[in-house]
Motif scaffolding. Structure first.
Motif, PDB file in Angstrom:
ATOM      1  N   ASP A   8      -4.089  16.798 -17.874  1.00 30.08           N
ATOM      2  CA  ASP A   8      -4.429  17.040 -16.477  1.00 30.08           C
ATOM      3  C   ASP A   8      -3.641  16.072 -15.583  1.00 30.08           C
ATOM      4  OD1 ASP A   8      -5.966  18.893 -15.273  1.00 30.08           O
ATOM      5  OD2 ASP A   8      -7.848  17.786 -15.400  1.00 30.08           O
ATOM      6  N   LEU A   9      -3.392  16.464 -14.355  1.00 32.05           N
ATOM      7  CA  LEU A   9      -2.645  15.620 -13.423  1.00 32.05           C
ATOM      8  C   LEU A   9      -3.396  14.328 -13.147  1.00 32.05           C
ATOM      9  CD1 LEU A   9      -0.253  15.241 -11.530  1.00 32.05           C
ATOM     10  CD2 LEU A   9      -1.605  16.341  -9.748  1.00 32.05           C
ATOM     11  N   SER A  10      -4.670  14.407 -12.951  1.00 35.17           N
ATOM     12  CA  SER A  10      -5.448  13.203 -12.661  1.00 35.17           C
ATOM     13  C   SER A  10      -5.472  12.284 -13.878  1.00 35.17           C
ATOM     14  CB  SER A  10      -6.867  13.564 -12.226  1.00 35.17           C
ATOM     15  OG  SER A  10      -7.543  14.221 -13.281  1.00 35.17           O
ATOM     16  N   ASP A  11      -5.491  12.839 -15.083  1.00 33.72           N
ATOM     17  CA  ASP A  11      -5.463  12.001 -16.289  1.00 33.72           C
ATOM     18  C   ASP A  11      -4.112  11.292 -16.417  1.00 33.72           C
ATOM     19  OD1 ASP A  11      -8.032  12.696 -16.980  1.00 33.72           O
ATOM     20  OD2 ASP A  11      -7.399  14.348 -18.291  1.00 33.72           O
ATOM     21  N   ARG A  12      -3.057  12.000 -16.144  1.00 39.99           N
ATOM     22  CA  ARG A  12      -1.730  11.388 -16.214  1.00 39.99           C
ATOM     23  C   ARG A  12      -1.580  10.280 -15.168  1.00 39.99           C
ATOM     24  NH1 ARG A  12       0.151  16.923 -16.633  1.00 39.99           N
ATOM     25  NH2 ARG A  12       0.852  16.705 -14.489  1.00 39.99           N
ATOM     26  N   ARG A  13      -2.105  10.527 -13.993  1.00 39.95           N
ATOM     27  CA  ARG A  13      -2.063   9.514 -12.941  1.00 39.95           C
ATOM     28  C   ARG A  13      -2.830   8.267 -13.362  1.00 39.95           C
ATOM     29  NH1 ARG A  13      -3.041  12.279  -7.106  1.00 39.95           N
ATOM     30  NH2 ARG A  13      -0.875  12.273  -6.473  1.00 39.95           N
ATOM     31  N   LYS A  14      -4.011   8.473 -13.926  1.00 45.74           N
ATOM     32  CA  LYS A  14      -4.842   7.349 -14.375  1.00 45.74           C
ATOM     33  C   LYS A  14      -4.121   6.572 -15.468  1.00 45.74           C
ATOM     34  CE  LYS A  14      -9.508   6.159 -15.857  1.00 45.74           C
ATOM     35  NZ  LYS A  14      -9.131   5.019 -16.555  1.00 45.74           N
ATOM     36  N   LEU A  15      -3.497   7.255 -16.412  1.00 46.07           N
ATOM     37  CA  LEU A  15      -2.775   6.582 -17.483  1.00 46.07           C
ATOM     38  C   LEU A  15      -1.588   5.789 -16.918  1.00 46.07           C
ATOM     39  CD1 LEU A  15      -2.724   9.292 -20.314  1.00 46.07           C
ATOM     40  CD2 LEU A  15      -3.962   7.134 -20.309  1.00 46.07           C
TER      41      LEU A  15
END
Length: 126
Positions: A8-15
């Motif tokens: 997910d985009l938000s997961d990639r951003r968080k990582l």
């Protein structure tokens, strides 16, 4: 098909944010560990810089003294040259005056000899 975790985009951003924060934490830890050595290196650089400035000031002072000495020597040589030229001119003038006086004296002696001969001739004729 199942979606993989973290796609997910938000997961990639968080990582990405977590990775950047980890890098920043490692950088801060490395800086804190290197702090005593850095202060010592900075103090050493400051001491080297101060010593360099002192050497430059001493070199400039010596150069200025040498320049003043050279100027004084040049002035002394100029004064000696002027006095030698003056003395040479005075000697030349004295030689000229002496030569002129000798010429006048010789002329007077020749005239006296001529007058004597003339007087003798007159005395013989009379």
């Amino acid at each position: 098909m199942k979606t993989a975790k973290g796609s997910d985009l938000s997961d990639r951003r968080k990582l990405a944010t977590d990775a950047k924060a980890a890098l920043l934490d490692r950088y801060r830890a490395a800086m804190a560990a290197a702090e005593p050595g850095r202060a010592a290196r900075q103090a050493e650089r400051q001491a080297v810089s101060t010593a360099r400035e002192e050497r430059r000031a001493e070199r400039d002072r010596l150069k200025a003294e040498e320049q003043e000495r050279l100027l004084a020597e040049a002035k002394a040589r100029e004064i000696v040259a002027e006095s030698e030229a003056f003395l040479a001119e005075q000697a030349r003038k004295a030689a000229d005056v002496s030569r002129i006086a000798k010429i006048i004296e010789d002329e007077a002696a020749r005239k006296a000899e001529r007058d004597r001969r003339y007087a003798n001739r007159k005395a013989r004729k009379s």
